[in-house]
Design a protein around this motif. Structure first.
Motif, PDB file in Angstrom:
ATOM      1  N   GLY A 223       0.826  -1.200   0.000  1.00  0.00           N
ATOM      2  CA  GLY A 223       0.000   0.000   0.000  1.00  0.00           C
ATOM      3  C   GLY A 223       0.858   1.247   0.000  1.00  0.00           C
ATOM      4  N   PRO A 224       0.277   2.355  -0.399  1.00  0.00           N
ATOM      5  CA  PRO A 224       1.043   3.612  -0.477  1.00  0.00           C
ATOM      6  C   PRO A 224       1.472   4.110   0.898  1.00  0.00           C
ATOM      7  N   GLY A 225       2.644   4.721   0.938  1.00  0.00           N
ATOM      8  CA  GLY A 225       3.140   5.335   2.167  1.00  0.00           C
ATOM      9  C   GLY A 225       3.783   4.381   3.145  1.00  0.00           C
ATOM     10  N   ALA A 226       3.891   3.103   2.798  1.00  0.00           N
ATOM     11  CA  ALA A 226       4.500   2.142   3.732  1.00  0.00           C
ATOM     12  C   ALA A 226       5.995   2.396   3.840  1.00  0.00           C
ATOM     13  N   LYS A 227       6.517   2.409   5.056  1.00  0.00           N
ATOM     14  CA  LYS A 227       7.933   2.588   5.299  1.00  0.00           C
ATOM     15  C   LYS A 227       8.507   1.281   5.842  1.00  0.00           C
ATOM     16  N   VAL A 228       9.622   0.862   5.275  1.00  0.00           N
ATOM     17  CA  VAL A 228      10.231  -0.411   5.671  1.00  0.00           C
ATOM     18  C   VAL A 228      11.658  -0.150   6.135  1.00  0.00           C
ATOM     19  N   ARG A 229      11.911  -0.487   7.383  1.00  0.00           N
ATOM     20  CA  ARG A 229      13.267  -0.342   7.918  1.00  0.00           C
ATOM     21  C   ARG A 229      13.454  -1.346   9.048  1.00  0.00           C
ATOM     22  N   ALA A 230      14.426  -2.276   8.868  1.00  0.00           N
ATOM     23  CA  ALA A 230      14.738  -3.312   9.868  1.00  0.00           C
ATOM     24  C   ALA A 230      13.471  -4.015  10.367  1.00  0.00           C
ATOM     25  N   PRO A 231      12.702  -4.623   9.474  1.00  0.00           N
ATOM     26  CA  PRO A 231      11.431  -5.251   9.877  1.00  0.00           C
ATOM     27  C   PRO A 231      11.648  -6.430  10.835  1.00  0.00           C
ATOM     28  N   LYS A 232      10.624  -6.684  11.626  1.00  0.00           N
ATOM     29  CA  LYS A 232      10.631  -7.804  12.574  1.00  0.00           C
ATOM     30  C   LYS A 232       9.372  -8.657  12.377  1.00  0.00           C
ATOM     31  N   LEU A 233       9.550  -9.971  12.467  1.00  0.00           N
ATOM     32  CA  LEU A 233       8.445 -10.925  12.305  1.00  0.00           C
ATOM     33  C   LEU A 233       8.342 -11.811  13.532  1.00  0.00           C
ATOM     34  N   GLY A 234       7.132 -12.002  14.029  1.00  0.00           N
ATOM     35  CA  GLY A 234       6.920 -12.872  15.191  1.00  0.00           C
ATOM     36  C   GLY A 234       6.497 -14.284  14.800  1.00  0.00           C
ATOM     37  N   LEU A 235       6.296 -15.108  15.799  1.00  0.00           N
ATOM     38  CA  LEU A 235       5.882 -16.496  15.611  1.00  0.00           C
ATOM     39  C   LEU A 235       4.371 -16.582  15.362  1.00  0.00           C
ATOM     40  N   TYR A 236       3.948 -17.719  14.827  1.00  0.00           N
ATOM     41  CA  TYR A 236       2.515 -17.984  14.725  1.00  0.00           C
ATOM     42  C   TYR A 236       1.922 -18.056  16.124  1.00  0.00           C
ATOM     43  N   ARG A 237       0.778 -17.405  16.286  1.00  0.00           N
ATOM     44  CA  ARG A 237       0.068 -17.433  17.556  1.00  0.00           C
ATOM     45  C   ARG A 237      -1.434 -17.526  17.305  1.00  0.00           C
ATOM     46  N   ALA A 238      -2.187 -17.846  18.365  1.00  0.00           N
ATOM     47  CA  ALA A 238      -3.639 -18.028  18.244  1.00  0.00           C
ATOM     48  C   ALA A 238      -4.394 -16.709  18.235  1.00  0.00           C
ATOM     49  N   THR A 239      -3.760 -15.606  18.688  1.00  0.00           N
ATOM     50  CA  THR A 239      -4.401 -14.288  18.698  1.00  0.00           C
ATOM     51  C   THR A 239      -3.451 -13.254  18.118  1.00  0.00           C
ATOM     52  N   VAL A 240      -4.016 -12.165  17.620  1.00  0.00           N
ATOM     53  CA  VAL A 240      -3.206 -11.084  17.067  1.00  0.00           C
ATOM     54  C   VAL A 240      -2.343 -10.454  18.163  1.00  0.00           C
ATOM     55  N   ALA A 241      -2.913 -10.264  19.342  1.00  0.00           N
ATOM     56  CA  ALA A 241      -2.170  -9.647  20.440  1.00  0.00           C
ATOM     57  C   ALA A 241      -0.917 -10.456  20.787  1.00  0.00           C
ATOM     58  N   ASP A 242      -1.065 -11.783  20.838  1.00  0.00           N
ATOM     59  CA  ASP A 242       0.103 -12.618  21.130  1.00  0.00           C
ATOM     60  C   ASP A 242       1.121 -12.572  20.001  1.00  0.00           C
ATOM     61  N   ALA A 243       0.626 -12.468  18.772  1.00  0.00           N
ATOM     62  CA  ALA A 243       1.535 -12.390  17.623  1.00  0.00           C
ATOM     63  C   ALA A 243       2.321 -11.084  17.641  1.00  0.00           C
ATOM     64  N   VAL A 244       1.668  -9.989  18.040  1.00  0.00           N
ATOM     65  CA  VAL A 244       2.355  -8.690  18.152  1.00  0.00           C
ATOM     66  C   VAL A 244       3.454  -8.771  19.194  1.00  0.00           C
ATOM     67  N   ALA A 245       3.140  -9.376  20.352  1.00  0.00           N
ATOM     68  CA  ALA A 245       4.122  -9.512  21.425  1.00  0.00           C
ATOM     69  C   ALA A 245       5.311 -10.342  20.978  1.00  0.00           C
ATOM     70  N   SER A 246       5.038 -11.379  20.176  1.00  0.00           N
ATOM     71  CA  SER A 246       6.113 -12.229  19.689  1.00  0.00           C
ATOM     72  C   SER A 246       7.037 -11.473  18.731  1.00  0.00           C
ATOM     73  N   ALA A 247       6.449 -10.633  17.864  1.00  0.00           N
ATOM     74  CA  ALA A 247       7.249  -9.868  16.906  1.00  0.00           C
ATOM     75  C   ALA A 247       8.233  -8.945  17.621  1.00  0.00           C
ATOM     76  N   ALA A 248       7.839  -8.461  18.773  1.00  0.00           N
ATOM     77  CA  ALA A 248       8.724  -7.541  19.514  1.00  0.00           C
ATOM     78  C   ALA A 248       9.980  -8.242  20.022  1.00  0.00           C
ATOM     79  N   THR A 249       9.967  -9.585  20.097  1.00  0.00           N
ATOM     80  CA  THR A 249      11.123 -10.327  20.616  1.00  0.00           C
ATOM     81  C   THR A 249      12.084 -10.767  19.502  1.00  0.00           C
ATOM     82  N   ALA A 250      11.748 -10.471  18.245  1.00  0.00           N
ATOM     83  CA  ALA A 250      12.610 -10.912  17.128  1.00  0.00           C
ATOM     84  C   ALA A 250      13.995 -10.292  17.231  1.00  0.00           C
ATOM     85  N   ASP A 251      15.023 -11.156  17.115  1.00  0.00           N
ATOM     86  CA  ASP A 251      16.383 -10.649  17.319  1.00  0.00           C
ATOM     87  C   ASP A 251      17.418 -11.325  16.412  1.00  0.00           C
TER      88      ASP A 251
END
Length: 254
Positions: A223-251
């Protein structure tokens, strides 16, 4: 005269004898045919009375209900549960069908993949992988993801996000029949305003990087206006909230 008297006397004597004996041609108490033949009084059976026999069952006393014959009720045992067919099975992670999923990778034809933006976090994209199959199946710990130029012939320069480390080997992530696994990629977790690399406009997803070839890649516009810099991806999870939390731990690199 003497002749008439002689005839009348015997007749009178007969009348006297009959009166004394109490029997006559019309007397109902007189001996019946059976008595006359054998000399033994006949026993009369009351009209309408049931004939008895040695094997007859006892009859109920008048005015009481006849005893009922009951058949013992045998408790039934419910049939064992059949594997789910076309319906939702155990939820992903910890479900009763997980052991099956760990040894049966998902088939691409049973999966639908969708990517949506999060209004509350513009830099994040939610990757939804839904199992439309009849049984649970196994996915890798996270999808195989890259970000690149949709017009480039050479995709070797696509950006790959960081992922959580220390996962160990398979089995990975089970997803139940009719269930959805969520993974979240944060395209710009630092929130910087640096310009996106030229031509980066597409998110590429393989639902199971461990078992599916790159030919199964699905492409989604950023989509227009998307900015990409050092992206992080989390693990598969049963809820979006848990998936967001997992993405924050990517290292580490995917």
């Amino acid at each position: 005269m003497s002749a008439r008297r002689t005839l009348l006397v015997p007749a009178a004597l007969v009348g006297v004898l009959l009166a004394v004996s109490g029997c006559g041609p019309d007397d109902p108490s007189g001996p019946g045919p059976a008595q006359a033949a054998t000399g033994t009084p006949a026993v009369a059976t009351p009209t309408g009375a049931p004939a008895s026999s040695p094997t007859s069952a006892p009859t109920a006393a008048p005015g009481t209900a006849a005893p009922k014959t009951t058949t013992p009720t045998v408790p039934t045992t419910p049939a064992a549960d059949a594997p789910p067919t076309g319906a939702a099975a155990a939820p992903a992670g910890g479900g009763a069908d997980d052991s099956y999923a760990y040894t049966h990778p998902c088939d691409t034809k049973d999966l639908t993949i969708r990517v949506t933006a999060r209004p509350e976090a513009p830099s994040q994209r939610v990757i939804e992988v839904r199992n439309q199959g009849a049984r649970s199946c196994g996915l890798s710990y996270f999808p195989l993801v890259s970000v690149g130029d949709s017009h480039a012939a050479d995709r070797s320069k696509d950006l790959r996000p960081l992922v959580p480390g220390g996962l160990g080997g398979p089995p990975a992530y089970p997803v139940g029949a009719g269930r959805t696994a969520f993974a979240v990629i944060d395209l710009n977790p630092g929130g910087g305003s640096a310009a996106t690399a030229a031509g980066v406009d597409e998110l590429n997803v393989v639902a199971d990087g461990d078992h599916m070839p790159t030919g199964e890649t699905r492409n989604f516009p950023l989509g227009p206006g998307a900015k990409v810099r050092a992206p992080k991806l989390g693990l598969y999870r049963a809820t979006v909230a848990d998936a967001v939390a997992s993405a924050a731990t990517a290292d580490q690199r995917q």
